[in-house]
Design a protein around this motif. Structure first.
Motif, PDB file in Angstrom:
ATOM      1  N   UNK A  26      30.146  51.804  22.128  1.00  0.00           N
ATOM      2  CA  UNK A  26      31.238  51.275  22.956  1.00  0.00           C
ATOM      3  C   UNK A  26      30.989  49.795  23.251  1.00  0.00           C
ATOM      4  N   UNK A  27      32.032  49.010  23.192  1.00  0.00           N
ATOM      5  CA  UNK A  27      31.921  47.591  23.531  1.00  0.00           C
ATOM      6  C   UNK A  27      31.344  47.449  24.935  1.00  0.00           C
ATOM      7  N   UNK A  28      30.429  46.509  25.100  1.00  0.00           N
ATOM      8  CA  UNK A  28      29.755  46.367  26.402  1.00  0.00           C
ATOM      9  C   UNK A  28      30.732  46.028  27.531  1.00  0.00           C
ATOM     10  N   UNK A  29      31.801  45.318  27.204  1.00  0.00           N
ATOM     11  CA  UNK A  29      32.787  44.981  28.227  1.00  0.00           C
ATOM     12  C   UNK A  29      33.572  46.212  28.677  1.00  0.00           C
ATOM     13  N   UNK A  30      33.853  47.111  27.739  1.00  0.00           N
ATOM     14  CA  UNK A  30      34.531  48.356  28.087  1.00  0.00           C
ATOM     15  C   UNK A  30      33.613  49.195  28.979  1.00  0.00           C
ATOM     16  N   UNK A  31      32.338  49.204  28.632  1.00  0.00           N
ATOM     17  CA  UNK A  31      31.361  49.925  29.448  1.00  0.00           C
ATOM     18  C   UNK A  31      31.301  49.348  30.857  1.00  0.00           C
ATOM     19  N   UNK A  32      31.263  48.023  30.922  1.00  0.00           N
ATOM     20  CA  UNK A  32      31.217  47.365  32.234  1.00  0.00           C
ATOM     21  C   UNK A  32      32.461  47.705  33.057  1.00  0.00           C
ATOM     22  N   UNK A  33      33.637  47.704  32.412  1.00  0.00           N
ATOM     23  CA  UNK A  33      34.874  48.010  33.115  1.00  0.00           C
ATOM     24  C   UNK A  33      34.875  49.463  33.596  1.00  0.00           C
ATOM     25  N   UNK A  34      34.373  50.360  32.761  1.00  0.00           N
ATOM     26  CA  UNK A  34      34.273  51.769  33.137  1.00  0.00           C
ATOM     27  C   UNK A  34      33.374  51.931  34.360  1.00  0.00           C
ATOM     28  N   UNK A  35      32.244  51.249  34.341  1.00  0.00           N
ATOM     29  CA  UNK A  35      31.306  51.343  35.463  1.00  0.00           C
ATOM     30  C   UNK A  35      31.911  50.776  36.755  1.00  0.00           C
ATOM     31  N   UNK A  36      32.673  49.693  36.618  1.00  0.00           N
ATOM     32  CA  UNK A  36      33.341  49.108  37.792  1.00  0.00           C
ATOM     33  C   UNK A  36      34.332  50.111  38.386  1.00  0.00           C
ATOM     34  N   UNK A  37      35.049  50.810  37.515  1.00  0.00           N
ATOM     35  CA  UNK A  37      36.039  51.783  37.974  1.00  0.00           C
ATOM     36  C   UNK A  37      35.389  52.933  38.742  1.00  0.00           C
ATOM     37  N   UNK A  38      34.137  53.230  38.445  1.00  0.00           N
ATOM     38  CA  UNK A  38      33.441  54.348  39.090  1.00  0.00           C
ATOM     39  C   UNK A  38      32.797  53.975  40.422  1.00  0.00           C
ATOM     40  N   UNK A  39      32.736  52.687  40.737  1.00  0.00           N
ATOM     41  CA  UNK A  39      32.036  52.250  41.943  1.00  0.00           C
ATOM     42  C   UNK A  39      32.774  52.682  43.210  1.00  0.00           C
ATOM     43  N   UNK A  40      32.004  52.877  44.274  1.00  0.00           N
ATOM     44  CA  UNK A  40      32.619  53.228  45.556  1.00  0.00           C
ATOM     45  C   UNK A  40      33.363  52.031  46.150  1.00  0.00           C
ATOM     46  N   UNK A  41      32.795  50.846  45.965  1.00  0.00           N
ATOM     47  CA  UNK A  41      33.462  49.621  46.414  1.00  0.00           C
ATOM     48  C   UNK A  41      33.394  48.586  45.307  1.00  0.00           C
ATOM     49  N   UNK A  42      34.432  47.768  45.226  1.00  0.00           N
ATOM     50  CA  UNK A  42      34.486  46.718  44.224  1.00  0.00           C
ATOM     51  C   UNK A  42      34.748  45.376  44.897  1.00  0.00           C
ATOM     52  N   UNK A  43      34.080  44.342  44.410  1.00  0.00           N
ATOM     53  CA  UNK A  43      34.354  42.991  44.882  1.00  0.00           C
ATOM     54  C   UNK A  43      35.322  42.334  43.904  1.00  0.00           C
ATOM     55  N   UNK A  44      36.508  42.008  44.409  1.00  0.00           N
ATOM     56  CA  UNK A  44      37.555  41.455  43.560  1.00  0.00           C
ATOM     57  C   UNK A  44      38.053  40.148  44.159  1.00  0.00           C
ATOM     58  N   UNK A  45      38.106  39.123  43.329  1.00  0.00           N
ATOM     59  CA  UNK A  45      38.633  37.826  43.738  1.00  0.00           C
ATOM     60  C   UNK A  45      40.127  37.777  43.424  1.00  0.00           C
ATOM     61  N   UNK A  46      40.951  37.660  44.452  1.00  0.00           N
ATOM     62  CA  UNK A  46      42.386  37.510  44.247  1.00  0.00           C
ATOM     63  C   UNK A  46      42.758  36.041  44.244  1.00  0.00           C
ATOM     64  N   UNK A  47      43.523  35.616  43.242  1.00  0.00           N
ATOM     65  CA  UNK A  47      43.951  34.216  43.121  1.00  0.00           C
ATOM     66  C   UNK A  47      45.464  34.144  43.168  1.00  0.00           C
ATOM     67  N   UNK A  48      45.989  33.252  44.016  1.00  0.00           N
ATOM     68  CA  UNK A  48      47.437  33.117  44.123  1.00  0.00           C
ATOM     69  C   UNK A  48      47.839  31.665  44.287  1.00  0.00           C
ATOM     70  N   UNK A  49      48.757  31.210  43.444  1.00  0.00           N
ATOM     71  CA  UNK A  49      49.368  29.896  43.606  1.00  0.00           C
ATOM     72  C   UNK A  49      50.869  30.092  43.550  1.00  0.00           C
ATOM     73  N   UNK A  50      51.558  29.741  44.630  1.00  0.00           N
ATOM     74  CA  UNK A  50      52.979  30.017  44.725  1.00  0.00           C
ATOM     75  C   UNK A  50      53.854  28.882  44.237  1.00  0.00           C
ATOM     76  N   UNK A  51      55.167  29.071  44.405  1.00  0.00           N
ATOM     77  CA  UNK A  51      56.133  28.088  43.917  1.00  0.00           C
ATOM     78  C   UNK A  51      56.162  26.824  44.766  1.00  0.00           C
TER      79      UNK A  51
END
Length: 402
Positions: A1-26
């Motif tokens: 399995x591609x290592x990035x797919x593995x990493x994404x799978x592992x992230x999905x299984x975590x109890x908590x995830x750290x996610x950076x949200x980026x927003x630039x409006x009109x």
């Protein structure tokens, strides 16, 4: 399995995830960056904002974006160059923030990048029968992923369009998951460049949720503030507008546009609400020499009345008295005391900021995109049924760092 797919799978299984949200409006103010800790998914989503910052856009950045923003005819090469450039700029801003916060990139699971909207063209606006709804956000996700080393989700609005929506407003998904409360009817009102709101029913029934744009919020006020006062980017504290008087003739002409009578839900952008929109109304009413304070007062009143009228229409259809609703405000418009004052006069209900629900109003949109990314990776089980304009889809294209 591609290592990035593995990493994404592992992230999905975590109890908590750290996610950076980026927003630039009109409004092109800058990039909002919210580092969120998210647990659960769907109706069990919980969010804590760990860090938040807005990185202002320089005048150079604004100038480059305005060359293509909301224009039908552009330099196509410039658009292509901007797509890569904005991606690199946003990635650099993320890296600088992480360094400032003393957080290694490998501690961040995902980036959720909204990108920079340059065109929003729902079918009712472009009126070309053979073409569908369309929207375009730039700031390439692959560039962000490669430069930050973090898996990046971007281009969220395309799935919404593909599933039959207009690509906006997307806030409804996060609003429903984070802010719904049993026995309390809520209006989540966001006043950025364009105003939109989500109706969250006390029943918690997803099929009763409603979302729509209402029209301009800050866009026209900002445009004409800058025209009259080049050193100002907005009417701070509504100081200019508060010294003026609303011109009812002009207000009536501004509201005499087909958009305001179009059935809900609907979406719009600066493709309609721009300088030409106001200039046309000024010409028709022979008010080209109106004073800056009077014009800004009138434009502020336009925002207040069209927001209030849209909310009143939707509330009436619920069969519940407006007195039993709470309006939670977010976006730059919450800092406009005149706009807020008029809204409170027009809508006899309780007003609060989204801050009162535990999410900073300025950070709300960036947080909502972090929630969308979380749903794509770990959730996606909500169902809005046949609710018009709210397809039950997960959104965001995934870019790997290598």
């Amino acid at each position: 399995m591609n290592k990035n797919i593995t990493a994404l799978y592992n992230i999905a299984q975590k109890e908590t995830r750290k996610i950076l949200g980026l927003m630039s409006g009109t409004s092109l103010d800058g990039l909002d960056i919210a580092l969120c800790e998210i647990s659960g998914a769907g109706e069990n989503t919980n969010v804590t904002i760990l860090e938040f910052e807005t990185i202002p856009y320089s005048e150079d950045i604004k100038t480059e974006i305005r060359k293509v923003f909301a224009k039908k005819t552009i330099d196509f090469q410039h658009l292509a160059l901007l797509n890569e450039w904005i991606g690199l700029l946003h990635a650099g801003m993320v890296n600088n923030c992480l360094q400032k916060w003393n957080i290694p990139a490998n501690e961040v699971d995902l980036i959720a990048s909204h990108g920079q909207t340059v065109l929003h063209a729902p079918k009712f606006l472009h009126q070309q029968e053979k073409f569908p709804n369309a929207t375009l956000q730039i700031g390439d996700g692959d560039h962000i992923a490669v430069k930050t080393g973090i898996i990046t989700l971007s281009d969220f609005r395309q799935k919404h369009v593909a599933a039959g929506g207009e690509g906006a407003p997307l806030a409804v998904y996060g609003d429903y998951l984070l802010f719904s409360k049993k026995s309390e009817n809520r209006i989540m009102l966001n006043m950025g460049g364009i105003a939109n709101f989500t109706y969250l029913p006390a029943s918690l029934n997803a099929e009763e949720v409603f979302v729509t744009d209402t029209g301009t919020a800050n866009t026209l006020i900002d445009i004409f503030t800058k025209q009259f006062f080049p050193e100002k980017s907005y009417d701070k504290e509504a100081e200019i507008a508060q010294s003026g008087t609303v011109n009812q003739t002009l207000l009536s002409e501004l509201k005499n546009n087909a958009f305001f009578t179009k059935s809900f839900p609907k979406t719009i952008g600066q493709e309609l609400f721009n300088k030409s929109f106001v200039d046309s109304a000024l010409s028709k009413t022979k008010l080209e020499n109106i004073s800056a304070p009077d014009l800004l007062a009138t434009l502020t009143r336009l925002s207040a009345e069209t927001i209030a009228e849209a909310i009143q229409f939707v509330v009436k259809n619920t069969g519940t008295s407006i007195l039993k609703f709470k309006v939670y405000m977010s976006g730059g418009g919450t800092n406009n005391p005149l706009l807020v004052k008029w809204l409170k006069e027009l809508l006899p209900c309780e007003f609060q900021k989204s801050d009162d629900l535990g999410i900073l109003s300025d950070a709300k949109e960036a947080v909502l995109f972090a929630v969308l990314a979380n749903e794509t990776v770990a959730g996606g089980n909500y169902n809005f049924g046949t609710n018009k304009g709210i397809p039950s889809v997960t959104m965001g294209k995934i870019s790997f760092p290598d």
